[in-house]
Each structure stands twice: as C-alpha cells, then as structure tokens.
Scaffold this active site. Structure first.
Site, PDB file in Angstrom:
ATOM      1  N   LYS A  59      -4.114   2.089  -0.094  1.00 34.29           N
ATOM      2  CA  LYS A  59      -3.917   0.928  -0.969  1.00 34.29           C
ATOM      3  C   LYS A  59      -4.831  -0.180  -0.503  1.00 34.29           C
ATOM      4  O   LYS A  59      -5.146  -0.281   0.684  1.00 34.29           O
ATOM      5  CB  LYS A  59      -2.468   0.436  -0.890  1.00 34.29           C
TER       6      LYS A  59
HETATM    7  N1  GLU Z   1      -1.570   1.575  -8.624  1.00 42.23           N
HETATM    8  C1  GLU Z   1      -0.926   2.734  -9.151  1.00 42.23           C
HETATM    9  C2  GLU Z   1       0.201   3.179  -8.250  1.00 42.23           C
HETATM   10  O1  GLU Z   1       0.743   2.394  -7.505  1.00 42.23           O
HETATM   11  C3  GLU Z   1      -1.914   3.853  -9.462  1.00 42.23           C
HETATM   12  C4  GLU Z   1      -2.699   4.337  -8.303  1.00 42.23           C
HETATM   13  C5  GLU Z   1      -3.823   5.307  -8.656  1.00 42.23           C
HETATM   14  O2  GLU Z   1      -3.963   5.676  -9.794  1.00 42.23           O
HETATM   15  O3  GLU Z   1      -4.554   5.664  -7.725  1.00 42.23           O
HETATM   16  O4  GLU Z   1       0.655   4.294  -8.312  1.00 42.23           O
END
Ligand code: GLU
Length: 415
Positions: free
Chosen positions: A103
C-alpha cells in the site's frame, strides 16, 4: 488511540490460534518486508515550495508481486499504510489471486490542492518510489482520494523514466491507457456480490433487504447503485458532508447523478428525504449496514447501538477488534473487508493480465470471472467458518493465512 496495525495483528494472532495454523514462519507475516518513506518537494501554485511525506509499504510478495492502492489523506501515516498493506496480502490470498500485498500513501488533503499541484505531487511520488515498483514487482492502484487520472500520471511518469510504455505498472487506469472494462465499478460490484452471497446462504434475498451505506466515494456509490438496481431498498446514504435517510427508500440513480455532477449530499433536497448525522446513519434500522468510508467507524462506542443484522465491510478496516467482540455476542454477521471489498483488486488482476498479454476482455467476461472468483472464495470461507465455529472474519483470515504460511513453508527461508 486506535492503531490499525495493532488491530490487524490481534486478528491475525487469533486466527492462527483458532485455525491451529503452523507458526514456524508466521513471524514473517507479522512484519512487512519493506517500508519506504519519501519526502516530496512540490512547487505550489503560489510559487512556494512545500514538502509532503509519502510512503510505500510492501508487506509480502510470497504469493506474487506486491499489489495495492495509493491513498491521499491528511490522516495517512506509516502505521495506517502498514495495516493497509497487510490487509492487501490477506485479501489477495483469500481471493486466491497470484499477488502479495502493498500500500502507498501521501499525507495530504487533496481538496486543498489544485489539479496541477496534485499532478506534480503524484509525479514526484512516482519518481521517488520508481525503483521499487514495476509490472512484475509492485503494482499500485487507486484507493481513497485517488482515481484513474492519478494512475494515468503514475503510468506516464514511470513509462518516461523507463523509456517505454509500461501499462502493467498500475491498474485502475483510464480505458484509453490500457484500463479494464468494469474496473471503476468493480469494488462496489464485489460488495454487492458478497452481500448477495451471505444473504442467500442465510435464505434471504437482496430484493427484500434494507441497506444503509456509509460513504459515497468510488466504492460506496457503486455499491449503493448496483444494490439498488438489483431491487434492494437503500434507506440511508452519506458522504463527507452529510447523511440522508428515507424510510421508503432513496432513488439512488438520482443521488448518483447528483453527486457525479459535483454536488454534496448536504444540499440534496427531495420529498421524503431526511438529513441525519453520520452517527445516526450507522445506527439506523436496516438489514445490511455497508461501511464504505474509512477505518475505525464501528467501535466499542457504537457497536451496541447498531440496529442491523449484517455488516458488509466495503471499506478497509471499518470495524475495530473490540467492536467485533460485541457484534459477535449480538449475533450480527460481519462479512470482512478482506473478502467483501476484494472485487477491486480482483478486477485489477484481470486488468494486469490483459496488459501483459495485450488482450481486451468484454465487461460481461470480467463480471462473470469476478463472480466466479468471489463465489469460490466465499465457499472457502464458509467451510472454514463451519469447521472452526468462528466468525466470518476469523474464517477469512484463517483461509488467507493458511495460504501465506503454506507458500512460505514450501519456499523455505533465504539464505
Ligand atoms: N485500493 C483497493 C483495495 O484496497 C484496490 C487495490 C488494487 O486494485 O490493487 O483493495
């Protein structure tokens, strides 16, 4: 003070215990593999230079490249990003897609920046993390307050630095740049799929269900709209400005168009619509409560006041561990984030596969494959819940951790 990373560790420890999982390599999953903090100097529109703090935490790549969004928020700090990265590893493991978890984030209130400032910030951030991301190493995507435009800037900056187009470096990008059909609505779509799956497993239907949705960003707006299109009655909605309630059901298509045109819910006026507080939305009488905003919304302070029968977690980490204990006693079924909101990363996976193979799939194909993957994951969790007589959260964590631990054990420890 609420600490999301401590929260995720507590739940993982509990799942390892309840599931009787092997603990030899578990310590590796309790810690991320890498945390990167970067300082980002930006020339603001007034001519002054301002420095922002950004992060990328790579939790695990045991099962495949790191994967996870980038969020822009004034509440974002390293600890939050660490928790979110861990949830991504668990989420990809539950869905059984070949990704690890990561993240990123920047501590910034994006509403205070102009479009040009946001673009410069995004490009500088991409430059700062360029050496650790890439189509086969770490693939960012949108998250809170970022979108397809943000991904276009990341993609362009990365491609310029590499001297070649690299569409697979991000997902959730615009269709014109190799994005996938169905990606924008995917997380909301997945939330509705998980709601349907749990309702049907309990002998109920979506059409007979009254739903309250907290948050009207990318996830909440599509979850509410799609549930509404499937015949559910949406009794309450909220955004950053306000919450609205209507006993007979809100016309979500109308609200969707209203918000899409740049309006806020505080100004929404229609017959039968009552304006309520965010706290009242969380405790309103409904069948399914869908928290689709941020972490730490259902806590020991309000868990006893909730008047729903199901919670489907569209946000990451909306429920604290203390609240979970209360909800379990009250027999409120919680469908956890790492399954309920996995539609986003699952369609990200489809986008990436299309990019790597230079293919284009139809929206119908995408939706069918999403449903298939989520149904399989739901069945894995359901069996675990039955076997271990545990909550759906612990069941999902056991499924995920077993996959991560097994992968670690088969691989062995380097050197
Ligand atoms: N931000 C989204 C999540 O928390 C999608 C992450 C992604 O597609 O890599 O799952």
């Amino acid at each position: 003070m609420y600490n999301p990373y401590e929260n995720v560790l507590k739940v993982m420890d509990e799942a390892v215990k309840v599931g009787g999982l092997s603990t030899d390599t578990y310590e590796m999953i309790r810690n991320p593999q890498r945390e990167l903090k970067v300082y980002l100097p930006i020339r603001m529109d007034d001519g002054k230079i301002k420095v922002f703090e950004g992060y990328r935490v790579q939790h695990s790549n045991i099962r495949g490249p790191f994967k996870g969004g980038i969020r822009y928020s004034s509440f974002t700090d390293l600890n939050e990003v660490k928790a979110l990265a861990t949830w991504m590893s668990l989420k990809c493991a539950v869905a059984n897609i070949p990704y690890g978890g990561a993240k990123g984030g920047i501590t910034v209130d994006p509403t205070e920046l102009s479009k040009g400032e946001l673009m410069r910030l995004t490009r500088r951030y991409t430059f700062a993390i360029e050496s650790i991301i890439g189509p086969d190493t770490d693939i960012p995507a949108p998250d809170v307050n970022t979108n397809a435009q943000t991904m276009a800037w990341v993609l362009d900056t990365y491609s310029m630095l590499k001297g070649k187009p690299s569409p697979g470096v991000v997902t959730g990008k615009p269709l014109e740049l190799g994005g996938s059909k169905g990606r924008t609505a995917a997380t909301g779509q997945g939330v509705v799929i998980s709601t349907k799956l749990i309702l049907e497993a309990c002998g109920e239907t979506l059409a007979d269900t009254r739903i309250a949705v907290q948050g009207f960003g990318n996830v909440g707006s599509y979850a509410a709209k799609i549930a509404y299109e499937h015949g559910a009655t949406i009794v309450a909605l909220s955004d950053v400005s306000d919450a609205i309630y209507c006993e007979d059901g809100i016309d979500v298509s109308d609200v969707f168009a209203y918000v899409e045109a740049g309006n806020l819910l505080k100004d929404y006026k229609k017959d039968g619509i009552k304006h309520i507080s965010n706290a009242e939305l969380l405790t309103c009488t409904c069948d399914v409560l869908i928290p689709a905003a941020i972490e730490n919304q259902i806590t020991e302070e309000n868990a006893n006041e909730l008047r729903c029968r199901y919670i489907v977690e569209a946000a990451n980490g909306p429920t604290t561990e203390e609240a979970d204990e209360i909800l379990e006693k009250r027999k409120i079924v919680v469908i956890p984030d790492i399954f309920a909101n996995s539609g986003g990363v699952i369609v990200s996976y489809f986008e990436w596969v299309q990019n790597i193979q230079t293919l284009t799939w139809s929206e119908k194909q995408i939706k069918e494959m999403l449903r298939e993957i989520m149904a399989a994951a739901f069945e894995d969790i359901r069996q675990e819940v039955e076997k271990s007589a545990c909550t759906w959260r612990i069941g999902a964590y056991i499924v995920a951790l077993r996959r991560l631990i097994t992968a670690n054990e088969v691989k062995g420890l380097f050197p």
